[in-house]
Design a protein around this motif. Structure first.
Motif, short mmCIF file in Angstrom:
data_model
loop_
_atom_site.label_atom_id
_atom_site.label_comp_id
_atom_site.label_asym_id
_atom_site.label_seq_id
_atom_site.Cartn_x
_atom_site.Cartn_y
_atom_site.Cartn_z
N VAL A 1 -16.93 -2.14 -15.31
CA VAL A 1 -16.36 -1.98 -13.97
C VAL A 1 -15.55 -0.70 -13.93
N LEU A 2 -15.87 0.14 -12.98
CA LEU A 2 -15.12 1.39 -12.83
C LEU A 2 -14.12 1.20 -11.71
N GLU A 3 -12.85 1.12 -12.07
CA GLU A 3 -11.84 0.86 -11.04
C GLU A 3 -11.45 2.16 -10.37
N HIS B 1 -12.02 -7.97 -16.73
CA HIS B 1 -12.26 -8.67 -17.98
C HIS B 1 -13.38 -9.69 -17.82
N ALA B 2 -13.41 -10.36 -16.64
CA ALA B 2 -14.39 -11.43 -16.41
C ALA B 2 -15.80 -10.87 -16.16
N VAL C 1 -9.53 -3.18 -8.56
CA VAL C 1 -10.03 -4.34 -9.32
C VAL C 1 -8.90 -4.80 -10.23
N SER C 2 -8.65 -6.09 -10.27
CA SER C 2 -7.58 -6.55 -11.15
C SER C 2 -8.06 -6.53 -12.59
N ALA C 3 -7.12 -6.47 -13.51
CA ALA C 3 -7.48 -6.49 -14.93
C ALA C 3 -8.25 -7.77 -15.25
N ARG D 1 -1.85 -7.51 -3.87
CA ARG D 1 -2.34 -7.53 -5.25
C ARG D 1 -2.53 -6.12 -5.79
N ARG D 2 -2.99 -5.25 -4.91
CA ARG D 2 -3.21 -3.86 -5.29
C ARG D 2 -1.85 -3.16 -5.51
N LEU D 3 -0.93 -3.43 -4.57
CA LEU D 3 0.38 -2.76 -4.65
C LEU D 3 1.14 -3.13 -5.93
#
Ligand SMILES: *Cc1c(COP(=O)(O)O)cnc(C)c1O
Length: 370
Positions: free
Chosen positions: A219-221, A213-214, A207-209, A198-200
């Protein structure tokens, strides 16, 4: 291949657009879950294509410069290209005549101390011998990536092809049985590997978008590694969710059409159509026929069919015969060369009728009598 797309897909795409969430979002997450369940995998990670999925699978396994990766030459060229994306060296292995797939023996014949992994293809939907190849690569201590681009709806040893794979990559290109326009999926059983994938596919972000959003908090990615943008859109996933519902019916229909081709072709000498292997079932994504002592050459057969309005295609390509791989040391791949030069793929799609099949086989019967 004519994709089976209906009003339901059009509606689903429209709803995604109206929702305002068009990039990777809730529909992608749902599509991943439903697809993983369908193919018996722990986790699905949607990507932009099977090609990008294969790339990520090799990154996941840590394959890089100096490594050799064994691939069948008899495959769509993306299989070999993925090896070069990570700076590794593709090594071509031959395939068996009946299935068009790698075997333990053909892999072993080109294995060296530098072999780091194998990409085995479930070619044209025909499963390779999953039990044999997984055990052999395990014993040798090398990775196995399953190129399941064509394999949605195929089975091996009573399970979906790709179930139990370390890592498998799937395609939803319109030439496959189900489609999202462009699109792919990587499946794994291991949760940590799924998280890495998922990260790649998303710039290396932790953190996913969608999660950002949720969240009610800011959130600081962080960006943990240099990665890629290989995401699927929610518009594509919306279409894919509808297509998943169609898959069992589409495969059943393809298998009926294939059975009818088998009956019709049985009476013609010199034609050997692809069949289920002993250990599994194909979705007949490609219904190929090997010319074996047929009186007319393959290209002439294709030309005769085309002249009468039938769009058959040449057999599966062989990467080692393409200019892009001209720099690879010459290898002896006799079965691959025979299959690519002496087979053709007959039309098989959801709109094909019994009359169409009679017409197509009628032409072949006439050519056989020359
Ligand atoms: C179609 C195909 C691919 C590429 O799939 P895309 O989704 O178009 O990238 C890779 N491998 C095989 C065996 C294929 O048939």
């Amino acid at each position: 291949m004519i994709p089976m797309l209906g009003e339901e897909e059009a509606q689903a795409a429209a709803e995604a657009v109206r929702s305002g969430w068009v990039a990777q979002g809730p529909r992608v997450a749902k599509f991943e879950q439903e697809f993983a369940t369908l193919v018996g995998a722990g986790h699905g990670v949607a990507v932009s294509s099977c090609t990008t999925g294969l790339h990520l699978a090799l990154v996941l396994l840590g394959v890089g410069p100096g490594d050799e990766v064994i691939v069948p030459s008899l495959s769509f060229i993306a299989t070999a290209n993925a090896v070069r994306y990570v700076g590794a060296t593709p090594v071509f292995a031959d395939v068996e005549l009946a299935t068009g797939n790698l075997t333990v023996d053909t892999i072993d014949a080109v294995r060296t101390p530098r072999t780091r992994a194998v990409i085995a293809v479930h070619q044209g939907g025909v499963p390779f011998d999953t039990v044999a190849l997984r055990k052999a690569t395990d014993d040798w201590g090398i990775g196995l990536v399953e190129d399941a681009a064509c394999a949605a709806g195929s089975t091996a040893y009573g399970q979906p092809a790709g179930a139990g794979a370390t890592v498998a990559a799937w395609s939803f290109h319109p030439r496959k049985v189900i489609t999202t326009g462009e699109g792919g999926m990587v499946t794994v059983d291991d949760a940590d590997q799924a998280a890495r994938l998922r990260r790649l596919r998303e710039h290396g972000m932790n953190v996913s978008a969608a999660d950002r959003h949720a969240s009610k908090q800011p959130v600081l990615e962080a960006y943990l590694e240099t990665a890629y943008n290989y995401r699927m859109t929610d518009i594509q996933a919306a279409v894919g969710l509808v297509q998943l519902g169609r898959l069992p019916g589409l495969v059943a229909q393809r298998r009926e059409l294939a059975a009818r081709y088998h009956e019709l072709l049985a009476g013609i000498d010199g034609l050997v159509p692809v069949r289920d292997p002993a250990y599994g079932t194909t979705n007949y994504q490609s219904f190929w026929v090997l010319l074996d002592g047929f009186p007319v050459a393959r290209d002439e057969v294709l030309a005769e069919l085309a002249a009468r309005g039938v769009s058959a295609r040449r057999g599966i390509m062989a990467a080692h015969l393409e200019p892009a791989y001209a720099d690879v040391a010459p290898v002896s791949l006799p079965v691959t060369e025979r299959l690519t030069r002496e087979s053709l793929i007959l039309p098989l799609h959801h709109a094909l009728t019994a009359d169409d099949q009679d017409y197509i086989v009628g032409i072949l019967r006439e050519l056989a009598g020359r």
